[in-house]
Design an enzyme around this catalytic site. Sequence first.
Site, PDB file in Angstrom:
ATOM      1  N   CYS A 108       3.669   2.900   2.940  1.00  0.00           N
ATOM      2  CA  CYS A 108       2.671   1.838   3.049  1.00  0.00           C
ATOM      3  C   CYS A 108       2.568   1.033   1.748  1.00  0.00           C
ATOM      4  O   CYS A 108       3.500   0.363   1.353  1.00  0.00           O
ATOM      5  CB  CYS A 108       1.336   2.443   3.470  1.00  0.00           C
ATOM      6  SG  CYS A 108       0.122   1.262   4.075  1.00  0.00           S
ATOM      7  N   HIS A 109       1.429   1.084   1.065  1.00  0.00           N
ATOM      8  CA  HIS A 109       1.218   0.348  -0.182  1.00  0.00           C
ATOM      9  C   HIS A 109       1.656   1.122  -1.430  1.00  0.00           C
ATOM     10  O   HIS A 109       1.628   0.590  -2.533  1.00  0.00           O
ATOM     11  CB  HIS A 109      -0.268  -0.025  -0.328  1.00  0.00           C
ATOM     12  CG  HIS A 109      -0.690  -1.133   0.569  1.00  0.00           C
ATOM     13  ND1 HIS A 109      -0.981  -0.938   1.900  1.00  0.00           N
ATOM     14  CD2 HIS A 109      -0.863  -2.452   0.340  1.00  0.00           C
ATOM     15  CE1 HIS A 109      -1.316  -2.080   2.454  1.00  0.00           C
ATOM     16  NE2 HIS A 109      -1.246  -3.030   1.533  1.00  0.00           N
TER      17      HIS A 109
END
Length: 183
Positions: A108-109
């Site tokens: 994800c991030h």
Amino acid sequence: MSGELEGKKVAFLATNGYEDAELSSPWEALEAVGATLTMVSPESGSIKGKNGHQQSVDASPSQVQASDFDALVLPGGVVNADHLRTDDASVAFAKGFFEEHKPVAAICHAPWTLIEAGVVDGRRMTSYHSLKTDLRNAGADWVDEEVVVDHGLVTSRTPADLAAFNAKTVEEIGEGKDQDQTV
């Protein structure tokens, strides 16, 4: 397979605001195959995911180093990743795994921390779609795929990709060091 990663020590690096499933799902998958897990965070006591999951903290990034572990897992979450990439000790800890050619899994991030560590140039990666430009600007070859493995670096996009992410993370940790996993 129970015991597949017996004797392997894996660090998780996160802080408050992580994406709950992106910490708990890989944690459970690695625990199920016998890995010894350590929660590393700049926070002490415990940290809390954005949806309320609580995780006890075992050490701070300044108390441990990559040489203490066989691999690193970086859960996502916007707040989590944004805070980690501004914490010098967390960035240095993550970079250490690349210097030692050890497996790193980021979802994800989480690649924001890897951008800050200066370890994504020339790497084929994926992430949450909003990081596409950040990763490309840092020299990565960003692709929109469920899971990408590039010489010991495992990346995925979202919680929907966790089954593939977990499987490849277990596989890469089992394979061990990759001399092309470097800064």
